[in-house]
Design an enzyme around this catalytic site. Sequence first.
Site, PDB file in Angstrom:
ATOM      1  CB  CYS A 137       8.849 -16.420 -64.250  1.00  0.00           C
ATOM      2  SG  CYS A 137       8.773 -17.847 -63.150  1.00  0.00           S
ATOM      3  CB  CYS A 140      11.206 -19.223 -64.669  1.00  0.00           C
ATOM      4  SG  CYS A 140       9.447 -19.504 -64.422  1.00  0.00           S
ATOM      5  CG  ASP A 141      13.811 -16.734 -66.446  1.00  0.00           C
ATOM      6  OD1 ASP A 141      14.009 -17.912 -66.801  1.00  0.00           O
ATOM      7  OD2 ASP A 141      12.952 -16.003 -66.975  1.00  0.00           O
TER       8      ASP A 141
END
Length: 321
Positions: A137, A140-141
């Site tokens: 992701c 997300c990261d």
Amino acid sequence: MTDTIKTRMLILGSGPAGLSAAIYGARAGLKPIVVQGLQPGGQLTITTDVENYPGFRDVIQGPWLMQEMQAQAEHVGTQMIYDTIVSVDLSRRPFRLTGDGGQVYEAETLVIATGAQAKWLGVPGEQELGGKGVSACATCDGFFYRGKKVAVIGGGNTAVEEALYLTNHSDNVTLIHRRDSLRAEKILQERLFANPKITVLWNKGVERFVGGGQPHGLVGIDLKDTVTGESSHLAVDGGFVAIGHAPATELFKGHLPLDRDGYIEVKPGTPYTSIPGVFACGDVMDKVYRQAVTAAGTGCMAALDVERFLAEADFEAIAAE
């Protein structure tokens, strides 16, 4: 013989969507039951650093966040059950579901929050370096790789979108694809090829994610040419696997309409499924955003709609007497 467990609100899944639905349902006095499923806490239990969930200025840990959500749900009156549902009967209310040990549940309403799992390559180093350079992701990261060299593996819309997103943080993004053309939509391909920060490696398959350094993390990816068989190595700090997601909807095939990718179809902008009293929330119905905060939001929506549904059902029952 185990007694049938009866409830006004049964929730399948204990990730952000399911637990948010439980919190709102419990506060409405519905005494919800959450059947936790195969992965209690959902995908966040295998996520380390979380920096984009509202309310925390410092980085928090995914497992801790889910522990706190569960504790909050239980505090306001939710019952948690460790079981996995293996069969459902949604042909009439109350709905009837059976766990893998034979436990039967009867529910006046059902909230499906079984989530989705990222598809992985299954190559050496992938799981060992998860959260240490390997991710599924970018949204997300990606923030953790500001100014670093990153790679995205895949050739569809998700992979191209992830690569484009990562250019917000990195000037050195490599897209690795095992074929000589992309499956992504043409407009996305045009944006990708026009971006000077992105390089495409064609006909390359990932053989291994390589770890090293102190602290130990991803330092590169071993590749193999799918045409010539030639081996090569790409030094990177972050590797993002973007080959799609698989929603946990196998249980509902033949019971609820699913789209071509296997996600539960809902009325646009709502958690309503085609069956009155059955609601879907989180990644099991959302293949666009797939974030913990959006999952939690749809869990809230599902609980509010459950409350309205039951109030209307109760009113109709009283009127019919």
